[in-house]
Write a protein that holds these residues in place. Structure first.
Motif, PDB file in Angstrom:
ATOM      1  N   LEU A  22       0.786  -1.264   0.043  1.00  0.00           N
ATOM      2  CA  LEU A  22       0.068   0.118   0.139  1.00  0.00           C
ATOM      3  C   LEU A  22       0.884   1.301  -0.011  1.00  0.00           C
ATOM      4  O   LEU A  22       0.244   2.248  -0.306  1.00  0.00           O
ATOM      5  CB  LEU A  22      -1.016  -0.116   1.218  1.00  0.00           C
ATOM      6  CG  LEU A  22      -1.887  -1.103   1.290  1.00  0.00           C
ATOM      7  CD1 LEU A  22      -2.943  -0.998   2.713  1.00  0.00           C
ATOM      8  CD2 LEU A  22      -3.083  -0.686   0.224  1.00  0.00           C
ATOM      9  N   PHE A  23       2.090   1.195   0.509  1.00  0.00           N
ATOM     10  CA  PHE A  23       2.942   2.361   0.302  1.00  0.00           C
ATOM     11  C   PHE A  23       3.929   2.290  -0.651  1.00  0.00           C
ATOM     12  O   PHE A  23       4.557   3.390  -0.769  1.00  0.00           O
ATOM     13  CB  PHE A  23       3.924   2.182   1.724  1.00  0.00           C
ATOM     14  CG  PHE A  23       3.127   1.621   2.837  1.00  0.00           C
ATOM     15  CD1 PHE A  23       1.949   2.570   3.428  1.00  0.00           C
ATOM     16  CD2 PHE A  23       3.715   0.972   3.753  1.00  0.00           C
ATOM     17  CE1 PHE A  23       1.114   1.933   4.473  1.00  0.00           C
ATOM     18  CE2 PHE A  23       3.044   0.649   4.886  1.00  0.00           C
ATOM     19  CZ  PHE A  23       2.113   1.162   5.471  1.00  0.00           C
ATOM     20  N   LEU A  24       3.663   1.587  -1.624  1.00  0.00           N
ATOM     21  CA  LEU A  24       4.507   1.780  -3.015  1.00  0.00           C
ATOM     22  C   LEU A  24       4.817   3.000  -3.513  1.00  0.00           C
ATOM     23  O   LEU A  24       5.510   3.634  -3.856  1.00  0.00           O
ATOM     24  CB  LEU A  24       4.084   0.708  -4.147  1.00  0.00           C
ATOM     25  CG  LEU A  24       4.898   0.545  -5.240  1.00  0.00           C
ATOM     26  CD1 LEU A  24       6.586  -0.057  -4.713  1.00  0.00           C
ATOM     27  CD2 LEU A  24       4.353  -0.650  -5.985  1.00  0.00           C
ATOM     28  N   ASP A  25       3.342   3.701  -3.690  1.00  0.00           N
ATOM     29  CA  ASP A  25       3.500   4.975  -4.379  1.00  0.00           C
ATOM     30  C   ASP A  25       2.746   5.912  -3.375  1.00  0.00           C
ATOM     31  O   ASP A  25       2.276   6.999  -3.968  1.00  0.00           O
ATOM     32  CB  ASP A  25       2.765   4.957  -5.797  1.00  0.00           C
ATOM     33  CG  ASP A  25       3.535   4.020  -6.812  1.00  0.00           C
ATOM     34  OD1 ASP A  25       4.707   4.289  -6.986  1.00  0.00           O
ATOM     35  OD2 ASP A  25       2.917   3.269  -7.362  1.00  0.00           O
ATOM     36  N   ASN A  26       2.575   5.570  -2.085  1.00  0.00           N
ATOM     37  CA  ASN A  26       1.827   6.363  -1.184  1.00  0.00           C
ATOM     38  C   ASN A  26       2.701   6.703   0.122  1.00  0.00           C
ATOM     39  O   ASN A  26       2.233   6.017   1.175  1.00  0.00           O
ATOM     40  CB  ASN A  26       0.587   5.909  -0.905  1.00  0.00           C
ATOM     41  CG  ASN A  26      -0.421   6.692  -0.444  1.00  0.00           C
ATOM     42  OD1 ASN A  26      -0.105   7.855   0.328  1.00  0.00           O
ATOM     43  ND2 ASN A  26      -1.765   6.400  -0.452  1.00  0.00           N
ATOM     44  N   ILE A  27       3.727   7.322   0.401  1.00  0.00           N
ATOM     45  CA  ILE A  27       4.530   7.488   1.298  1.00  0.00           C
ATOM     46  C   ILE A  27       3.865   8.175   2.370  1.00  0.00           C
ATOM     47  O   ILE A  27       4.039   7.902   3.737  1.00  0.00           O
ATOM     48  CB  ILE A  27       5.673   7.993   1.119  1.00  0.00           C
ATOM     49  CG1 ILE A  27       6.727   7.101   0.074  1.00  0.00           C
ATOM     50  CG2 ILE A  27       6.559   8.387   2.427  1.00  0.00           C
ATOM     51  CD1 ILE A  27       6.959   5.940   0.608  1.00  0.00           C
TER      52      ILE A  27
END
Length: 542
Positions: A56-61
């Motif tokens: 879920l954090f791949l493109d959403n830091i």
């Protein structure tokens, strides 16, 4: 308490690395939860170890930052992530944030199954709980070796309350006690009834059918707590203990229920072992009581030694109670467990010992230390009557009667109290009819009658004065009329009213009696003599 630092020290977690937040390794872990949904973290309640693939954090830091801030605020133990799956490296801003918050960020090997992590942490938590209850003994059975004390029960209540962060109570119906974390008090029956039947508007939810774990919710806020959970604990078919957990602001979760189930097993073990020991203890109590009441010459030191082995107070002042069942076909030994529960519930375990003599007699020695002398006999009579009612309701077809001694004294002196009880039962039935409980002092002058009076020879002497009447066909009518006539001070009208006959009939029968046995009813001594004899009319006719 299990910390995330202690978890990582286990061999299973050898390949795990702390990437940041090492200053927070003292955070407590109670369970493991999986996070792979955008809003899944919002249901964390605290003390979880959250694990995720990081997808879920791949493109959403920003979501990663939001998650860490939220978990820190909720006092979550740590977050574990598989950086080799989707995030090849953890951004510095995340590392810095975790270090600043002292929130552990842990690298999880990519080939580890989530279920293995969950099982390992749960196993560690449960093992820690067991060791805590067992006082960290290598052998669990040692912790419960002395089942005569309540220390182990209190330890379980204390350990469970520490783990659940909620008040815990144990309602012991057998000993009539409520055990808390740091104290105990006498059980109030009204308090127990309010738990099961709350006087406020409420709803009931079954959490576990097999163990009958039930949650109650106060819908109006009138009961003092929002919700509470009750778990009954049985010992050989009887519910004798109730575990109560007050939920406060947060409901119990899976991990909490797991610890409650474990507590159930440990408490069941203690009370079952107590029950089994009670069987042997009961047999030894029978022998002790029998030796006390049936020996002509008691060895005082021998009795004290036996009593000491059974934890019976040798310096207490006791009163004797004898309860008899009249049906020869009922064997009280077969009902010993029920009898034991009723006696200890009504009289109290710490103040009472009892034994079964033959198959139809219960002998109770009850401590009356420090009690008001005037209230003792009334109190004992009421408790004895409650016991008889309980036994008759439980044992179908049974009829019990009881006698209470007037004598009190130490345990060795209770053979005299027993003799008073048996005399009360023997004589009392003729004086008081179907009265269930009679005190020895209620016999009055009849208490002076020796038991030899009831032997064959004694009854023959007793029959001499009334023998001519006892052989007549209308003997029952004559004796009944004479009793009523003397009872009403030789008043024919009052006697006739009691017997529902004409006064002339009374006069005729009395005249007939005087003619047959040649007795002067105007003589007060003769009247007293007859009144005493007529109390035993059943024996006379036999």
């Amino acid at each position: 308490m299990i910390t995330i630092g202690k978890v990582l020290q286990r061999r299973f977690f050898k390949g795990y690395r702390v990437l940041a937040g090492e200053g927070g390794l003292d955070r407590e872990v109670q369970s493991v939860v999986l996070f792979d949904a955008p809003d899944g973290f919002k249901w964390c309640k605290g003390n979880e170890w959250v694990v995720t693939t990081g997808y879920l954090f791949l493109d959403n830091i920003e979501l990663f930052e939001e998650l860490i801030l939220f978990l820190h605020e909720k006092n979550v133990a740590a977050i574990g992530i598989k950086p080799d799956r989707y995030l090849k490296e953890i951004p510095n801003r995340i590392i810095n944030l975790c270090n600043e918050l002292k929130f552990p960020l842990i690298s999880v090997p990519w080939n580890v199954r989530w279920s293995d992590i969950i099982n390992e942490v749960n196993t560690m938590a449960v093992t820690n709980f067991i060791l805590k209850m067992a006082k960290k003994e290598d052998n669990l059975s040692k912790a419960f070796a002395d089942i005569k004390t309540t220390n182990n029960v209190k330890d379980i209540v204390m350990a469970l309350e520490d783990e659940l962060y909620r008040p815990v109570e144990l309602l012991d119906m057998l000993n009539e006690k409520i055990y808390f974390k740091d104290k105990e008090k006498d059980l109030d029956q009204d308090y127990y009834n309010r738990l099961w039947n709350p006087p406020c508007k409420h709803e009931k939810e079954v959490l576990c059918d097999n163990l009958n774990i039930v949650r109650y919710k106060d819908l109006d806020g009138e009961c003092g707590y929002n919700t509470w959970v009750i778990l009954p604990i049985e010992s050989y078919g009887s519910k004798i203990v109730y575990l109560v957990i007050w939920e406060k602001d947060h409901r119990l979760d899976y991990y909490d229920i797991l610890l409650i189930r474990l507590s159930y097993l440990l408490l069941s073990y203690i009370y079952d072992k107590s029950f089994i020991t009670g069987i042997y203890e009961g047999r030894f109590q029978d022998e002790l009581v029998e030796e006390i009441v049936e020996s002509d010459q008691l060895d005082r030191q021998r009795i004290f030694k036996k009593a000491g082995k059974l934890n019976v107070g040798i310096k207490h002042e006791y009163i004797s109670i004898v309860i008899e069942e009249k049906d020869a076909d009922i064997n009280l030994y077969e009902w010993r467990d029920d009898i034991s529960q009723y006696i200890y519930r009504i009289f109290g375990r710490e103040n009472t010992i009892f034994g079964l003599l033959a198959k139809n007699q219960i002998v109770i020695l009850h401590s009356v230390d420090g009690k008001n002398r005037k209230s003792i006999y009334h109190d004992i009579k009421q408790k004895s009557l409650e016991l008889i009612n309980s036994l008759e309701n439980r044992i179908e077809g049974s009829i019990f009667r009881g006698g209470v001694s007037h004598t009190t004294g130490d345990i060795v002196y209770m053979n005299k109290g027993y003799d008073e009880c048996t005399k009360t039962l023997k004589i009392g039935r003729y004086i008081y009819g179907e009265e269930k409980i009679i005190n020895y002092k209620d016999l009055g002058l009849f208490g002076l009658i020796e038991m030899d009076f009831f032997t064959r020879e004694g009854l023959e002497i007793l029959r001499e004065d009334l023998a001519p009447i006892l052989d007549l066909e209308d003997r029952y009518e004559l004796l009944e009329t004479l009793k009523a006539y003397l009872k009403h001070n030789c008043n024919s009208n009052l006697a006739a009213k009691e017997l529902f006959i004409h006064p002339n009939t009374v006069r005729y029968r009395v005249a007939k009696i005087q003619e047959i046995i040649d007795i002067d009813l105007q003589n007060p001594v003769e009247r007293i003599k007859l009144e005493v004899l007529l109390q035993f009319d059943e024996l006379l006719i036999k």
